[in-house]
Design a protein around this motif. Structure first.
Motif, PDB file in Angstrom:
ATOM      1  N   ASP A   1       0.820  -1.218   0.000  1.00  8.88           N
ATOM      2  CA  ASP A   1       0.000   0.000   0.000  1.00  8.88           C
ATOM      3  C   ASP A   1       0.848   1.259   0.000  1.00  8.88           C
ATOM      4  O   ASP A   1       0.345   2.353   0.277  1.00  8.88           O
ATOM      5  CB  ASP A   1      -0.926   0.006   1.219  1.00  8.88           C
ATOM      6  CG  ASP A   1      -1.927  -1.131   1.183  1.00  8.88           C
ATOM      7  OD1 ASP A   1      -2.337  -1.511   0.062  1.00  8.88           O
ATOM      8  OD2 ASP A   1      -2.272  -1.660   2.254  1.00  8.88           O
ATOM      9  N   GLY A   2       2.127   1.139  -0.281  1.00 11.25           N
ATOM     10  CA  GLY A   2       3.009   2.301  -0.268  1.00 11.25           C
ATOM     11  C   GLY A   2       3.348   2.713   1.158  1.00 11.25           C
ATOM     12  O   GLY A   2       3.226   1.928   2.106  1.00 11.25           O
ATOM     13  N   LEU A   3       3.743   3.945   1.312  1.00  9.96           N
ATOM     14  CA  LEU A   3       4.122   4.461   2.635  1.00  9.96           C
ATOM     15  C   LEU A   3       2.929   4.950   3.449  1.00  9.96           C
ATOM     16  O   LEU A   3       3.083   5.324   4.603  1.00  9.96           O
ATOM     17  CB  LEU A   3       5.131   5.609   2.465  1.00  9.96           C
ATOM     18  CG  LEU A   3       6.479   5.231   1.871  1.00  9.96           C
ATOM     19  CD1 LEU A   3       7.342   6.465   1.680  1.00  9.96           C
ATOM     20  CD2 LEU A   3       7.186   4.219   2.743  1.00  9.96           C
ATOM     21  N   LYS A   4       1.753   4.908   2.854  1.00  4.86           N
ATOM     22  CA  LYS A   4       0.542   5.405   3.507  1.00  4.86           C
ATOM     23  C   LYS A   4       0.310   4.694   4.844  1.00  4.86           C
ATOM     24  O   LYS A   4       0.212   3.468   4.907  1.00  4.86           O
ATOM     25  CB  LYS A   4      -0.648   5.193   2.573  1.00  4.86           C
ATOM     26  CG  LYS A   4      -1.946   5.748   3.084  1.00  4.86           C
ATOM     27  CD  LYS A   4      -3.017   5.530   2.033  1.00  4.86           C
ATOM     28  CE  LYS A   4      -4.372   5.764   2.609  1.00  4.86           C
ATOM     29  NZ  LYS A   4      -5.417   5.437   1.659  1.00  4.86           N
ATOM     30  N   GLY A   5       0.279   5.460   5.908  1.00  8.43           N
ATOM     31  CA  GLY A   5       0.033   4.927   7.239  1.00  8.43           C
ATOM     32  C   GLY A   5       1.268   4.335   7.912  1.00  8.43           C
ATOM     33  O   GLY A   5       1.221   3.997   9.084  1.00  8.43           O
TER      34      GLY A   5
ATOM     35  N   ALA B   1      10.170  -1.631  -1.826  1.00  9.40           N
ATOM     36  CA  ALA B   1       9.352  -1.772  -3.034  1.00  9.40           C
ATOM     37  C   ALA B   1       7.921  -1.369  -2.720  1.00  9.40           C
ATOM     38  O   ALA B   1       7.313  -1.885  -1.793  1.00  9.40           O
ATOM     39  CB  ALA B   1       9.397  -3.215  -3.522  1.00  9.40           C
ATOM     40  N   THR B   2       7.397  -0.437  -3.491  1.00 13.96           N
ATOM     41  CA  THR B   2       6.001  -0.035  -3.388  1.00 13.96           C
ATOM     42  C   THR B   2       5.406  -0.124  -4.789  1.00 13.96           C
ATOM     43  O   THR B   2       6.146  -0.214  -5.767  1.00 13.96           O
ATOM     44  CB  THR B   2       5.859   1.415  -2.840  1.00 13.96           C
ATOM     45  OG1 THR B   2       6.372   2.321  -3.820  1.00 13.96           O
ATOM     46  CG2 THR B   2       6.597   1.593  -1.532  1.00 13.96           C
ATOM     47  N   PRO B   3       4.098  -0.087  -4.915  1.00 15.97           N
ATOM     48  CA  PRO B   3       3.510  -0.157  -6.254  1.00 15.97           C
ATOM     49  C   PRO B   3       3.920   1.007  -7.159  1.00 15.97           C
ATOM     50  O   PRO B   3       4.009   0.845  -8.373  1.00 15.97           O
ATOM     51  CB  PRO B   3       2.002  -0.120  -5.996  1.00 15.97           C
ATOM     52  CG  PRO B   3       1.827  -0.549  -4.591  1.00 15.97           C
ATOM     53  CD  PRO B   3       3.066  -0.131  -3.864  1.00 15.97           C
ATOM     54  N   ASP B   4       4.160   2.180  -6.581  1.00 17.34           N
ATOM     55  CA  ASP B   4       4.453   3.362  -7.383  1.00 17.34           C
ATOM     56  C   ASP B   4       5.941   3.661  -7.541  1.00 17.34           C
ATOM     57  O   ASP B   4       6.385   4.025  -8.619  1.00 17.34           O
ATOM     58  CB  ASP B   4       3.768   4.588  -6.786  1.00 17.34           C
ATOM     59  CG  ASP B   4       2.258   4.436  -6.749  1.00 17.34           C
ATOM     60  OD1 ASP B   4       1.724   3.757  -7.641  1.00 17.34           O
ATOM     61  OD2 ASP B   4       1.635   4.983  -5.838  1.00 17.34           O
TER      62      ASP B   4
ATOM     63  N   TRP C   1      10.909  10.417   4.143  1.00 17.31           N
ATOM     64  CA  TRP C   1       9.820   9.972   4.992  1.00 17.31           C
ATOM     65  C   TRP C   1      10.417   9.233   6.182  1.00 17.31           C
ATOM     66  O   TRP C   1      11.392   8.506   6.043  1.00 17.31           O
ATOM     67  CB  TRP C   1       8.890   9.023   4.245  1.00 17.31           C
ATOM     68  CG  TRP C   1       7.948   9.694   3.300  1.00 17.31           C
ATOM     69  CD1 TRP C   1       6.665  10.063   3.547  1.00 17.31           C
ATOM     70  CD2 TRP C   1       8.199  10.057   1.946  1.00 17.31           C
ATOM     71  NE1 TRP C   1       6.113  10.636   2.438  1.00 17.31           N
ATOM     72  CE2 TRP C   1       7.046  10.643   1.431  1.00 17.31           C
ATOM     73  CE3 TRP C   1       9.317   9.949   1.110  1.00 17.31           C
ATOM     74  CZ2 TRP C   1       6.938  11.122   0.144  1.00 17.31           C
ATOM     75  CZ3 TRP C   1       9.228  10.429  -0.181  1.00 17.31           C
ATOM     76  CH2 TRP C   1       8.053  11.000  -0.646  1.00 17.31           C
ATOM     77  N   ILE C   2       9.770   9.386   7.350  1.00 14.17           N
ATOM     78  CA  ILE C   2      10.205   8.686   8.562  1.00 14.17           C
ATOM     79  C   ILE C   2       9.147   7.659   8.930  1.00 14.17           C
ATOM     80  O   ILE C   2       7.957   7.971   8.986  1.00 14.17           O
ATOM     81  CB  ILE C   2      10.372   9.661   9.742  1.00 14.17           C
ATOM     82  CG1 ILE C   2      11.400  10.732   9.420  1.00 14.17           C
ATOM     83  CG2 ILE C   2      10.776   8.913  10.999  1.00 14.17           C
ATOM     84  CD1 ILE C   2      11.549  11.760  10.526  1.00 14.17           C
ATOM     85  N   GLY C   3       9.610   6.444   9.182  1.00 12.57           N
ATOM     86  CA  GLY C   3       8.707   5.386   9.617  1.00 12.57           C
ATOM     87  C   GLY C   3       9.243   4.709  10.860  1.00 12.57           C
ATOM     88  O   GLY C   3      10.454   4.632  11.074  1.00 12.57           O
ATOM     89  N   ASP C   4       8.337   4.209  11.690  1.00 12.15           N
ATOM     90  CA  ASP C   4       8.710   3.494  12.909  1.00 12.15           C
ATOM     91  C   ASP C   4       9.078   2.059  12.535  1.00 12.15           C
ATOM     92  O   ASP C   4       8.272   1.346  11.914  1.00 12.15           O
ATOM     93  CB  ASP C   4       7.535   3.531  13.885  1.00 12.15           C
ATOM     94  CG  ASP C   4       7.886   2.975  15.239  1.00 12.15           C
ATOM     95  OD1 ASP C   4       9.084   2.976  15.593  1.00 12.15           O
ATOM     96  OD2 ASP C   4       6.960   2.533  15.947  1.00 12.15           O
ATOM     97  N   GLN C   5      10.269   1.611  12.912  1.00 11.58           N
ATOM     98  CA  GLN C   5      10.720   0.269  12.531  1.00 11.58           C
ATOM     99  C   GLN C   5       9.812  -0.822  13.091  1.00 11.58           C
ATOM    100  O   GLN C   5       9.582  -1.836  12.428  1.00 11.58           O
ATOM    101  CB  GLN C   5      12.159   0.040  13.005  1.00 11.58           C
ATOM    102  CG  GLN C   5      13.175   0.732  12.132  1.00 11.58           C
ATOM    103  CD  GLN C   5      14.592   0.484  12.602  1.00 11.58           C
ATOM    104  OE1 GLN C   5      14.846   0.366  13.798  1.00 11.58           O
ATOM    105  NE2 GLN C   5      15.510   0.429  11.667  1.00 11.58           N
ATOM    106  N   ALA C   6       9.276  -0.634  14.287  1.00 11.01           N
ATOM    107  CA  ALA C   6       8.383  -1.637  14.877  1.00 11.01           C
ATOM    108  C   ALA C   6       7.117  -1.783  14.035  1.00 11.01           C
ATOM    109  O   ALA C   6       6.623  -2.894  13.814  1.00 11.01           O
ATOM    110  CB  ALA C   6       8.037  -1.251  16.312  1.00 11.01           C
TER     111      ALA C   6
END
Length: 153
Positions: free
Chosen positions: A66-70, A98-101, A139-144
């Motif tokens: 679903d990409g980086l959304k959420g 890898a994301t769809p876009d 973009w920043i994401g939480d590893q958990a």
């Protein structure tokens, strides 16, 4: 009349070229280094030198259907630093998601594949890079939160 003028006129035109061809410049007082090429694209290594090659292969670490959304949020400050070259991947695309876009470059807060001279990284975060140039966005994401999508080995 014109046929008679051509040979003497031709001789007058060729005379300066012939006298210049006979004149040879002496090189005994010049420096021998001036004969080398101005620029060498490749300098061979000195004798006995063993180059240390480090082989690196890019590796997918996240598959995000679903990409980086959420999972990650755009950080404008880090994006601006990336555009200035102050928050970057050490090797662009060494780790990627890898994301769809898009295919995002990935760096980790522990320092894996991250150049962060201002120490802006936060523990437990993954950083996603897109267009690591003057259009860079981070973009920043939480590893958990990203762990269910981790596919690295």
């Amino acid at each position: 009349m014109t046929r008679r003028l051509i040979p003497p006129l031709l001789a007058l035109l060729l005379l300066p070229a012939a006298t210049g061809a006979q004149e040879v410049l002496r090189t005994d007082r010049t420096e021998p280094g001036h004969l080398r090429p101005l620029f060498r694209a490749y300098e061979p290594p000195p004798p006995g030198h063993q180059p240390r090659l480090r082989r690196t292969e890019s590796r997918a670490v996240y598959k995000l259907p679903d990409g980086l959304k959420g999972l990650a949020t755009l950080d404008r400050t880090l994006s601006h630093l990336c555009q200035r070259g102050a928050f970057l991947q050490q090797i662009d695309g060494l780790y990627w998601a890898a994301t769809p876009d898009y295919r995002y470059g990935v760096a980790f807060s522990g320092g894996a594949n991250l150049i962060d001279p201002q120490n802006r990284r936060q523990p437990g975060k993954a950083y996603f890079f897109r267009n690591q140039d003057s259009r860079c966005s981070v973009w920043i994401g939480d590893q958990a939160k990203l762990m269910p999508h981790y596919i690295g080995g």
